[in-house]
Design a protein around this motif. Structure first.
Motif, short mmCIF file in Angstrom:
data_model
loop_
_atom_site.label_atom_id
_atom_site.label_comp_id
_atom_site.label_asym_id
_atom_site.label_seq_id
_atom_site.Cartn_x
_atom_site.Cartn_y
_atom_site.Cartn_z
N SER A 125 47.44 39.95 51.82
CA SER A 125 47.67 40.49 50.49
C SER A 125 48.31 39.45 49.57
O SER A 125 49.23 38.72 49.95
CB SER A 125 48.57 41.72 50.57
OG SER A 125 47.94 42.75 51.32
N GLY A 126 47.81 39.39 48.35
CA GLY A 126 48.35 38.46 47.38
C GLY A 126 47.53 38.45 46.11
O GLY A 126 46.42 38.99 46.05
N ARG A 127 48.09 37.83 45.09
CA ARG A 127 47.41 37.68 43.80
C ARG A 127 47.22 36.20 43.54
O ARG A 127 48.16 35.42 43.68
CB ARG A 127 48.25 38.32 42.69
CG ARG A 127 47.52 38.48 41.37
CD ARG A 127 48.40 39.21 40.37
NE ARG A 127 47.70 39.46 39.11
CZ ARG A 127 48.27 40.01 38.06
NH1 ARG A 127 49.55 40.40 38.13
NH2 ARG A 127 47.59 40.20 36.95
N PHE A 128 46.01 35.81 43.15
CA PHE A 128 45.66 34.40 43.05
C PHE A 128 45.05 34.10 41.68
O PHE A 128 44.33 34.92 41.11
CB PHE A 128 44.66 34.02 44.15
CG PHE A 128 45.14 34.35 45.53
CD1 PHE A 128 45.85 33.43 46.29
CD2 PHE A 128 44.90 35.60 46.09
CE1 PHE A 128 46.29 33.74 47.56
CE2 PHE A 128 45.32 35.93 47.36
CZ PHE A 128 46.04 34.99 48.09
N SER A 129 45.34 32.89 41.18
CA SER A 129 44.79 32.44 39.90
C SER A 129 43.46 31.74 40.12
O SER A 129 43.25 31.09 41.15
CB SER A 129 45.77 31.48 39.21
OG SER A 129 46.98 32.13 38.89
N GLU A 136 36.34 27.56 36.53
CA GLU A 136 35.55 28.54 35.76
C GLU A 136 35.00 29.65 36.64
O GLU A 136 35.08 30.83 36.29
CB GLU A 136 34.40 27.81 35.05
CG GLU A 136 33.49 28.71 34.25
CD GLU A 136 34.08 29.18 32.93
OE1 GLU A 136 33.60 30.20 32.41
OE2 GLU A 136 35.03 28.54 32.43
N LYS A 137 34.39 29.28 37.78
CA LYS A 137 33.81 30.29 38.66
C LYS A 137 34.31 30.09 40.09
O LYS A 137 34.44 28.96 40.57
CB LYS A 137 32.29 30.25 38.61
CG LYS A 137 31.67 28.90 38.92
CD LYS A 137 30.16 28.97 38.80
CE LYS A 137 29.51 27.63 39.14
NZ LYS A 137 28.04 27.68 39.05
N VAL A 138 34.57 31.21 40.76
CA VAL A 138 35.05 31.21 42.14
C VAL A 138 34.21 32.22 42.91
O VAL A 138 34.10 33.38 42.50
CB VAL A 138 36.55 31.60 42.21
CG1 VAL A 138 36.98 31.76 43.67
CG2 VAL A 138 37.40 30.55 41.52
N ASN A 139 33.61 31.78 44.04
CA ASN A 139 32.81 32.72 44.82
C ASN A 139 33.67 33.37 45.90
O ASN A 139 34.82 32.99 46.11
CB ASN A 139 31.56 32.05 45.41
CG ASN A 139 31.90 30.94 46.40
OD1 ASN A 139 32.73 31.11 47.29
ND2 ASN A 139 31.23 29.80 46.27
N ILE A 140 33.09 34.34 46.60
CA ILE A 140 33.85 35.14 47.56
C ILE A 140 34.42 34.29 48.69
O ILE A 140 35.54 34.50 49.14
CB ILE A 140 32.97 36.28 48.13
CG1 ILE A 140 33.77 37.17 49.08
CG2 ILE A 140 31.73 35.73 48.80
CD1 ILE A 140 34.87 37.95 48.43
N LEU A 184 38.42 33.78 49.67
CA LEU A 184 38.97 34.03 51.00
C LEU A 184 39.67 32.79 51.54
O LEU A 184 40.70 32.89 52.23
CB LEU A 184 37.87 34.48 51.94
CG LEU A 184 37.19 35.82 51.58
CD1 LEU A 184 36.06 36.13 52.55
CD2 LEU A 184 38.20 36.95 51.57
N ALA A 185 39.13 31.61 51.24
CA ALA A 185 39.77 30.37 51.68
C ALA A 185 41.12 30.18 51.02
O ALA A 185 42.08 29.70 51.64
CB ALA A 185 38.86 29.18 51.37
N MET A 186 41.24 30.58 49.76
CA MET A 186 42.52 30.47 49.04
C MET A 186 43.57 31.36 49.69
O MET A 186 44.77 31.06 49.62
CB MET A 186 42.33 30.85 47.57
CG MET A 186 41.53 29.83 46.78
SD MET A 186 41.16 30.40 45.09
CE MET A 186 42.82 30.52 44.40
N ALA A 187 43.13 32.43 50.33
CA ALA A 187 44.05 33.35 51.00
C ALA A 187 44.31 32.94 52.45
O ALA A 187 45.01 33.65 53.18
CB ALA A 187 43.50 34.77 50.96
N GLY A 188 43.73 31.81 52.88
CA GLY A 188 43.95 31.35 54.24
C GLY A 188 42.88 31.80 55.21
O GLY A 188 43.10 31.83 56.41
#
Length: 261
Positions: free
Chosen positions: A158-162, A166-170, A174-178
């Motif tokens: 769980s978390g909030r990410f910036s 311009e574009k971020v895929n799924i 998920l990688a940004m969340a580990g």
């Protein structure tokens, strides 16, 4: 005697039923296996995000006139500093951002209201430039969205990410969340999105290579991703040998108890 053996066999069968291995089929991404039943038949290519009510824009005006730069950007240098932190926190950011109001417009200095709803960033840039040029001498305008975030809930992620770009895929999200945990069900990833027609929830199998054809492959601001656990998390058996070890331990315990009785 027979009743006790039958009970032991029943216990063994119950353990085997409840315990199953985590396989690569359940965890690997971009699979083309026929066993994966979910499909995304409608081919979808990335489309630029269109502004909606509540979005915030940072607008930087470039001019050879220092007074014009100060009027719109605060100073000749602060604009570039704010732009470099457009996805982070900046004390001056709110002073030079413009909210898309309920009427679809932003209120811009000197110019007044400029309608930008349902416009792309590129289209908005041209609209603002054309609105300013008849009044002041400028070279160009740069426009960016600020405060764009997405959220991930469930499976300890769980978390909030910036948005970093311009574009971020799924998969990038998920990688940004580990990345997903071993016991996350990759076949039932849910995305909640706010649209003009209301809230929309869709479920996706991120193991399927065809997800790149889905309209939800690229995230939009305020998207919420929901993660759910696999059933195998109950026993946490990741391999065949782990499963076999659980079964043997259970049988040994049952035999031991039976011997004592």
């Amino acid at each position: 005697m027979r009743i006790s053996i039958y009970r032991l066999l029943f216990l063994l069968m119950l353990v085997i039923q409840l315990t199953s291995c985590i396989t690569t089929y359940q965890t690997n991404y971009l699979q083309t296996q026929k066993k994966i039943t979910s499909t995304y038949k409608d081919t979808f290519s990335y489309q630029d995000y269109r502004l909606k009510e509540g979005d915030r824009l940072y607008v930087q005006v470039y001019s050879t006139d220092d007074k014009t730069n100060i009027l719109f950007n605060g100073s000749t240098n602060s604009g570039s500093q704010i732009m470099s932190n457009s996805n982070g926190s900046n004390d001056n950011l709110d002073l030079y951002t413009y909210l898309v109001q309920t009427n679809g417009s932003i209120t811009f200095p000197i110019v007044g209201e400029i309608y930008v709803k349902n416009k792309t960033i590129r289209e908005t840039k041209e609209i603002i430039e054309n609105a300013i040029k008849p009044i002041l001498k400028i070279n160009s305008v740069d426009v960016r969205m600020v405060g764009r975030t997405f959220s991930i809930i469930g499976s300890g992620k769980s978390g909030r990410f910036s948005f970093p770009r311009e574009k971020v895929n799924i998969y990038q999200a998920l990688a940004m969340a580990g990345d997903l945990g071993l016991y996350t069900d990759r076949s039932k990833i849910k995305i909640l999105r706010v649209t003009e027609k209301g809230n929309v929830i869709k479920t996706f199998d991120v193991r399927n290579v065809n997800i790149i054809n889905s309209e939800f492959y690229y995230l939009e601001p305020d998207d919420i991703i929901f993660l759910q656990p696999l059933n195998q998390q109950f026993f946490r058996a990741t391999t065949f040998w782990a499963t076999l070890s659980t079964v043997i331990t259970t049988v040994s315990l049952g035999v031991g108890i039976y011997s004592l009785i």
